[in-house]
Scaffold this motif. Structure first.
Motif, PDB file in Angstrom:
ATOM      1  N   ILE A 126      53.577  44.745  19.377  1.00 30.61           N
ATOM      2  CA  ILE A 126      52.153  44.757  19.027  1.00 30.61           C
ATOM      3  C   ILE A 126      51.463  43.514  19.586  1.00 30.61           C
ATOM      4  O   ILE A 126      50.364  43.594  20.147  1.00 30.61           O
ATOM      5  N   LEU A 127      52.157  42.367  19.471  1.00 30.82           N
ATOM      6  CA  LEU A 127      51.614  41.116  20.026  1.00 30.82           C
ATOM      7  C   LEU A 127      51.345  41.283  21.525  1.00 30.82           C
ATOM      8  O   LEU A 127      50.267  40.933  22.036  1.00 30.82           O
ATOM      9  N   GLY A 128      52.330  41.842  22.233  1.00 30.89           N
ATOM     10  CA  GLY A 128      52.190  42.062  23.671  1.00 30.89           C
ATOM     11  C   GLY A 128      51.030  42.996  23.993  1.00 30.89           C
ATOM     12  O   GLY A 128      50.256  42.749  24.920  1.00 30.89           O
ATOM     13  N   SER A 129      50.898  44.068  23.226  1.00 35.85           N
ATOM     14  CA  SER A 129      49.831  45.044  23.479  1.00 35.85           C
ATOM     15  C   SER A 129      48.460  44.460  23.199  1.00 35.85           C
ATOM     16  O   SER A 129      47.508  44.707  23.937  1.00 35.85           O
ATOM     17  N   VAL A 130      48.352  43.684  22.094  1.00 35.25           N
ATOM     18  CA  VAL A 130      47.066  43.063  21.764  1.00 35.25           C
ATOM     19  C   VAL A 130      46.660  42.088  22.870  1.00 35.25           C
ATOM     20  O   VAL A 130      45.503  42.076  23.327  1.00 35.25           O
ATOM     21  N   CYS A 131      47.638  41.276  23.351  1.00 33.21           N
ATOM     22  CA  CYS A 131      47.349  40.336  24.437  1.00 33.21           C
ATOM     23  C   CYS A 131      46.901  41.080  25.695  1.00 33.21           C
ATOM     24  O   CYS A 131      45.981  40.654  26.396  1.00 33.21           O
ATOM     25  N   TRP A 132      47.559  42.199  25.980  1.00 28.77           N
ATOM     26  CA  TRP A 132      47.255  42.966  27.188  1.00 28.77           C
ATOM     27  C   TRP A 132      45.905  43.656  27.094  1.00 28.77           C
ATOM     28  O   TRP A 132      45.086  43.571  28.007  1.00 28.77           O
ATOM     29  N   PHE A 133      45.643  44.318  25.967  1.00 29.71           N
ATOM     30  CA  PHE A 133      44.403  45.092  25.824  1.00 29.71           C
ATOM     31  C   PHE A 133      43.170  44.210  25.610  1.00 29.71           C
ATOM     32  O   PHE A 133      42.090  44.530  26.069  1.00 29.71           O
ATOM     33  N   TYR A 134      43.335  43.113  24.870  1.00 28.01           N
ATOM     34  CA  TYR A 134      42.158  42.324  24.483  1.00 28.01           C
ATOM     35  C   TYR A 134      42.015  41.013  25.255  1.00 28.01           C
ATOM     36  O   TYR A 134      40.925  40.476  25.366  1.00 28.01           O
ATOM     37  N   LEU A 139      52.226  39.437  28.734  1.00 28.38           N
ATOM     38  CA  LEU A 139      53.275  38.591  28.146  1.00 28.38           C
ATOM     39  C   LEU A 139      54.646  38.826  28.775  1.00 28.38           C
ATOM     40  O   LEU A 139      55.453  37.913  28.883  1.00 28.38           O
ATOM     41  N   THR A 140      54.907  40.060  29.208  1.00 23.01           N
ATOM     42  CA  THR A 140      56.192  40.367  29.851  1.00 23.01           C
ATOM     43  C   THR A 140      56.337  39.552  31.126  1.00 23.01           C
ATOM     44  O   THR A 140      57.375  38.944  31.392  1.00 23.01           O
ATOM     45  N   GLY A 154      53.318  30.904  36.031  1.00 21.04           N
ATOM     46  CA  GLY A 154      52.235  31.148  35.081  1.00 21.04           C
ATOM     47  C   GLY A 154      52.124  32.596  34.666  1.00 21.04           C
ATOM     48  O   GLY A 154      52.979  33.418  34.982  1.00 21.04           O
ATOM     49  N   GLY A 155      51.082  32.919  33.927  1.00 19.82           N
ATOM     50  CA  GLY A 155      50.870  34.285  33.466  1.00 19.82           C
ATOM     51  C   GLY A 155      50.178  35.090  34.536  1.00 19.82           C
ATOM     52  O   GLY A 155      49.640  34.535  35.495  1.00 19.82           O
ATOM     53  N   SER A 156      50.206  36.374  34.392  1.00 15.36           N
ATOM     54  CA  SER A 156      49.500  37.212  35.348  1.00 15.36           C
ATOM     55  C   SER A 156      48.356  37.921  34.634  1.00 15.36           C
ATOM     56  O   SER A 156      48.489  38.331  33.493  1.00 15.36           O
ATOM     57  N   TYR A 157      47.249  37.990  35.290  1.00 11.41           N
ATOM     58  CA  TYR A 157      46.077  38.595  34.676  1.00 11.41           C
ATOM     59  C   TYR A 157      45.747  39.883  35.371  1.00 11.41           C
ATOM     60  O   TYR A 157      45.863  39.985  36.591  1.00 11.41           O
ATOM     61  N   LYS A 158      45.346  40.907  34.596  1.00 18.46           N
ATOM     62  CA  LYS A 158      45.010  42.184  35.230  1.00 18.46           C
ATOM     63  C   LYS A 158      43.578  42.117  35.758  1.00 18.46           C
ATOM     64  O   LYS A 158      42.767  41.350  35.284  1.00 18.46           O
ATOM     65  N   GLY A 159      43.277  42.942  36.735  1.00 18.25           N
ATOM     66  CA  GLY A 159      41.930  43.025  37.262  1.00 18.25           C
ATOM     67  C   GLY A 159      41.611  41.937  38.277  1.00 18.25           C
ATOM     68  O   GLY A 159      42.361  41.028  38.524  1.00 18.25           O
TER      69      GLY A 159
END
Ligand SMILES: CCCCC/C=C\C\C=C/C=C/C=C/[C@@H]1O[C@H]1CCCC(=O)O
Ligand SMILES: N[C@@H](CCC(=O)N[C@@H](CS)C(=O)NCC(=O)O)C(=O)O
Length: 159
Positions: A126-134, A139-140, A154-159
């Protein structure tokens, strides 16, 4: 889409069958010890079977909800595997409790640990999904780069 839940659905039906089996054992014990409803107590042998079924029923909604949340948001395969281990632990719990009050303990500790693992998977999922959607944060990807599994930092950002 159904291929993402079929294993979880299978474990759910198996769990329902196990609950049916436990109920049938109480029905047989009622006949064996002549304990008619609405009475819920009798000789210790009856009380243990009665309580074994009641205890498994108390935990069943917790198990099913957390199995599905973990399967949907974390990993279907790992969740289904945990589900099978939990159901096997509950079978041992029922048999152990029917024999003696002490016999229930080891399988109970085991099935409680499996439940905590599923609760952990669900929380992470749920933590991963919330981070991804919002937050648009993967996180993966972040975890694998922190662990040095990927070259990208570092992290990867969508879009
Ligand atoms: C939702 C996650 C699971 C929550 C359940 C947490 C823990 C359950 C696991 C093991 C609990 C074992 C408790 C055993 C009690 O010591 C037994 C009571 C004996 C008292 C007596 O015989 O005098
Ligand atoms: N309803 C349970 C809640 C706590 C629980 O799950 N206890 C475990 C460890 S003492 C158990 O096996 N209880 C026996 C039972 O529910 O009959 C109880 O009354 O004990």
């Amino acid at each position: 889409m159904l291929d993402q839940v079929v294993l979880i659905a299978g474990v759910t039906v198996l769990g329902v069958l196990e609950q049916a089996y436990f109920s049938l054992q109480v029905i047989y014990a009622r006949r064996k010890y002549s304990v008619s409803p609405p009475s819920t107590s009798g000789p210790p042998g009856f009380d243990r079977v009665f309580r074994a079924q009641a205890n498994c029923s108390e935990y069943f909604p917790i198990f099913i909800t957390i199995l599905w949340v973990s399967g949907l948001f974390f990993s279907q395969g790992l969740s289904a595997l945990c589900g099978l281990l939990y159901l096997y632990g509950r079978y041992l719990y029922f048999r152990g409790y029917a024999k003696s009050a002490h016999g229930r303990l080891a399988p109970l500790y085991f099935s409680a640990k499996v439940l905590w693992v599923l609760i952990g998977f669900s929380t992470l999922g749920i933590l991963g999904s919330v981070c991804w959607f919002y937050l648009d944060l993967d996180l993966t990807q972040l975890a694998s780069s922190v662990l040095g599994l990927t070259e990208e930092g570092g992290g990867s950002y969508k879009g």
